[in-house]
Design an enzyme around this catalytic site. Structure first.
Site, mmCIF file in Angstrom:
data_model
loop_
_atom_site.group_PDB
_atom_site.id
_atom_site.type_symbol
_atom_site.label_atom_id
_atom_site.label_comp_id
_atom_site.label_asym_id
_atom_site.label_seq_id
_atom_site.Cartn_x
_atom_site.Cartn_y
_atom_site.Cartn_z
ATOM 1 N N ARG A 51 0.628 -0.860 0.102
ATOM 2 C CA ARG A 51 -0.284 0.228 0.075
ATOM 3 C C ARG A 51 0.803 1.153 -0.249
ATOM 4 O O ARG A 51 0.170 2.233 0.768
ATOM 5 C CB ARG A 51 -0.604 0.131 1.052
ATOM 6 C CG ARG A 51 -1.752 -1.036 0.494
ATOM 7 C CD ARG A 51 -3.175 -1.277 1.910
ATOM 8 N NE ARG A 51 -4.402 -1.931 2.397
ATOM 9 C CZ ARG A 51 -4.270 -3.423 2.997
ATOM 10 N NH1 ARG A 51 -3.001 -3.155 3.555
ATOM 11 N NH2 ARG A 51 -5.032 -3.833 2.790
ATOM 12 N N LYS A 83 2.676 11.071 -11.736
ATOM 13 C CA LYS A 83 2.300 10.156 -12.154
ATOM 14 C C LYS A 83 3.082 9.299 -12.803
ATOM 15 O O LYS A 83 4.303 9.394 -12.916
ATOM 16 C CB LYS A 83 2.366 10.891 -13.250
ATOM 17 C CG LYS A 83 0.331 11.765 -13.500
ATOM 18 C CD LYS A 83 0.505 12.392 -15.099
ATOM 19 C CE LYS A 83 -0.307 13.280 -14.628
ATOM 20 N NZ LYS A 83 -1.203 13.408 -16.608
ATOM 21 N N GLU A 97 9.572 17.784 -25.401
ATOM 22 C CA GLU A 97 8.527 18.275 -23.692
ATOM 23 C C GLU A 97 9.108 19.503 -23.087
ATOM 24 O O GLU A 97 8.061 20.214 -22.422
ATOM 25 C CB GLU A 97 8.680 17.096 -22.799
ATOM 26 C CG GLU A 97 7.855 15.842 -22.985
ATOM 27 C CD GLU A 97 7.126 15.799 -22.258
ATOM 28 O OE1 GLU A 97 6.131 16.457 -22.134
ATOM 29 O OE2 GLU A 97 5.770 14.249 -22.942
ATOM 30 N N HIS A 117 -0.433 9.577 -27.833
ATOM 31 C CA HIS A 117 -0.958 8.345 -27.484
ATOM 32 C C HIS A 117 -1.457 7.730 -28.799
ATOM 33 O O HIS A 117 -0.960 6.690 -28.338
ATOM 34 C CB HIS A 117 -1.705 8.335 -25.940
ATOM 35 C CG HIS A 117 -0.341 9.505 -25.264
ATOM 36 N ND1 HIS A 117 -1.093 9.383 -23.968
ATOM 37 C CD2 HIS A 117 0.418 9.491 -24.839
ATOM 38 C CE1 HIS A 117 0.026 9.276 -22.780
ATOM 39 N NE2 HIS A 117 1.196 9.897 -23.322
ATOM 40 N N LYS A 123 6.232 22.876 -14.255
ATOM 41 C CA LYS A 123 5.809 21.729 -13.781
ATOM 42 C C LYS A 123 5.238 22.076 -12.708
ATOM 43 O O LYS A 123 4.465 21.468 -12.445
ATOM 44 C CB LYS A 123 6.428 20.250 -14.981
ATOM 45 C CG LYS A 123 5.458 19.020 -14.179
ATOM 46 C CD LYS A 123 5.837 18.023 -14.912
ATOM 47 C CE LYS A 123 4.951 16.961 -14.454
ATOM 48 N NZ LYS A 123 5.595 15.859 -15.666
ATOM 49 N N HIS A 153 8.202 8.394 -27.312
ATOM 50 C CA HIS A 153 7.417 8.727 -26.871
ATOM 51 C C HIS A 153 7.406 10.165 -26.826
ATOM 52 O O HIS A 153 6.481 10.607 -27.430
ATOM 53 C CB HIS A 153 7.268 8.575 -24.872
ATOM 54 C CG HIS A 153 6.265 10.041 -24.498
ATOM 55 N ND1 HIS A 153 4.544 9.803 -24.966
ATOM 56 C CD2 HIS A 153 6.369 11.037 -23.594
ATOM 57 C CE1 HIS A 153 4.006 10.279 -23.968
ATOM 58 N NE2 HIS A 153 5.342 11.202 -22.934
ATOM 59 N N ARG A 170 -4.466 20.733 -14.140
ATOM 60 C CA ARG A 170 -3.589 19.918 -14.780
ATOM 61 C C ARG A 170 -3.423 19.742 -15.958
ATOM 62 O O ARG A 170 -2.301 19.088 -16.801
ATOM 63 C CB ARG A 170 -2.880 18.673 -13.926
ATOM 64 C CG ARG A 170 -1.370 18.187 -13.773
ATOM 65 C CD ARG A 170 -0.633 17.436 -12.977
ATOM 66 N NE ARG A 170 0.114 16.473 -13.476
ATOM 67 C CZ ARG A 170 0.201 15.617 -12.435
ATOM 68 N NH1 ARG A 170 0.264 15.599 -11.221
ATOM 69 N NH2 ARG A 170 1.587 15.048 -12.455
ATOM 70 N N GLU A 228 -4.920 16.905 -11.699
ATOM 71 C CA GLU A 228 -5.574 16.104 -12.148
ATOM 72 C C GLU A 228 -6.959 16.865 -12.676
ATOM 73 O O GLU A 228 -7.873 16.030 -13.826
ATOM 74 C CB GLU A 228 -4.962 15.572 -13.726
ATOM 75 C CG GLU A 228 -4.900 16.101 -14.867
ATOM 76 C CD GLU A 228 -4.033 15.093 -16.240
ATOM 77 O OE1 GLU A 228 -5.014 14.423 -16.952
ATOM 78 O OE2 GLU A 228 -2.908 14.749 -15.658
#
Length: 358
Positions: free
Chosen positions: A118, A140, A182, A249, A224, A262, A238, A234
């Site tokens: 957890r 993320k 990016e 994607h 960021k 990517h 965001r 988000e």
């Protein structure tokens, strides 16, 4: 060394940016608060930098797990392998995971840390430009599903991020260019002056000038961090960080996470978002031309890969995470430096944009 804070109350952490900071034993050991350490890296990065990290953890009960290199290995299978390693070695919930690598390693390791017992601590050591300016920051974490990228994951913040600019010297040209996508994104979505700087200083950046690299990484992380601090999970604002990602994607999924990196897919996706914004009459052709010119100078693709068909892009976009109750929300542009999330666009114009990039 420069330090950027990601302000999230009890989850606040620091991003350390500098040349050869991985050799700073005192800085690094400050975060080794457990005797049980699992270093996750990949077969490309391990020969280059694993020994440096092993020197820091040499007196501790550490293990390593080495992934194959590539986006296709950011999967439930390899996530399970990491969890199995932790269980096999009887690691407790006080253990620490260290992600040493690019975005694939960081995303998968972070997700494993979020899930194991957890939640356990993890540290990000990004070794690509893309990871240093984007994926290592903001919490993320995810793995891919065969039907879509990053469909299985969690928001889970690291304890610290160590971005050593010296490791970028070994980065192949193509991966470096992919990382710049990016970087350019931050200028487009919220920092027009940064976009101006990139236009004026791209040559020194492409040459990997140390001063330029350090500035770009710091400026990107500040941008960021500001967005993440305002909207960690988000819920709204965001989402602007996803400029180009819905298109990108969809391309990556169509290519089975092969053939394009990517950042290459995101770069093309950003131009597609700008093109749709222009077709909607809210974005100037001159600004679209500026974005396209900068992407070309950065050696990023400005057309969809030849193996991808219209139906693949269009259908893949429908299952994007920004779809809400069957309605796809897109990040579009008003100006360079001003992005917004909307579902109010013409589906016909979206189709025209996709067709024009094939």
């Amino acid at each position: 060394m420069k330090t950027v804070k990601v302000n999230l109350k009890d989850r606040t952490y620091s991003i350390y940016i500098g040349n050869s900071i991985l050799s700073d034993t005192n800085l690094f050991k400050r975060y080794l608060t457990s005797k049980q350490i699992l270093i996750v890296t990949n077969e490309k990065v391990a020969p280059l930098y694993l020994s440096i990290i092993e020197k820091h953890v040499g007196e501790l009960d550490y293990e390593t797990y080495i992934l194959p290199d590539g986006e296709s290995f950011k999967s439930l299978e390899y996530f399970n392998n990491v969890i199995s390693k932790l269980i096999e070695k009887k690691f407790s919930r006080t253990c620490i995971l260290i992600a040493l690598g690019g975005g694939v390693v960081g995303d998968l390791t972070g997700f494993a840390a979020a899930c194991y017992q957890r939640g356990v601590k993890f540290i990000q050591i990004p070794t690509t430009l893309l990871a240093q300016v984007d994926s290592s920051v903001g919490g993320k974490t995810a793995v891919n599903h065969t039907s879509g990228k990053n469909m299985i994951g969690a928001f889970y913040q690291p304890s610290a991020v160590f971005s050593d600019t010296s490791v970028l010297s070994t980065l192949p040209e193509r991966e470096f260019s992919a990382g710049l996508a990016e970087v350019i994104k931050y200028g487009i979505i919220k920092d027009g002056k940064f976009f101006d700087w990139l236009e004026e200083n791209l040559s020194s950046l492409v040459m990997r000038d140390e001063k330029s690299l350090s500035y770009v990484i710091e400026r990107s992380c500040i941008n960021k961090a500001e967005v993440v601090a305002e909207d960690e999970k988000e819920i709204g604002y965001r989402a602007i960080l996803n400029l180009g990602h819905t298109f990108g994607h969809a391309i990556e999924t169509a290519l089975s996470y092969k053939k394009w990196l990517h950042g290459e897919a995101v770069g093309c996706g950003m131009l597609m978002a700008a093109d749709l914004s222009r077709r909607l009459g809210i974005f100037e052709q001159s600004d679209l031309d500026r974005i396209k010119s900068l992407l070309i100078k950065t050696n990023l693709p400005v057309k969809i890969h030849k193996d991808v068909q219209f139906e693949q892009i269009y259908e893949n976009m429908k299952i994007d995470k920004k779809s809400k109750e069957g309605i796809l929300h897109l990040v579009l542009l008003k100006n360079i430096g001003e992005a917004f999330l909307t579902s109010e666009y013409s589906d016909e114009l979206l189709k025209e944009t996709i067709e024009s990039f094939l």
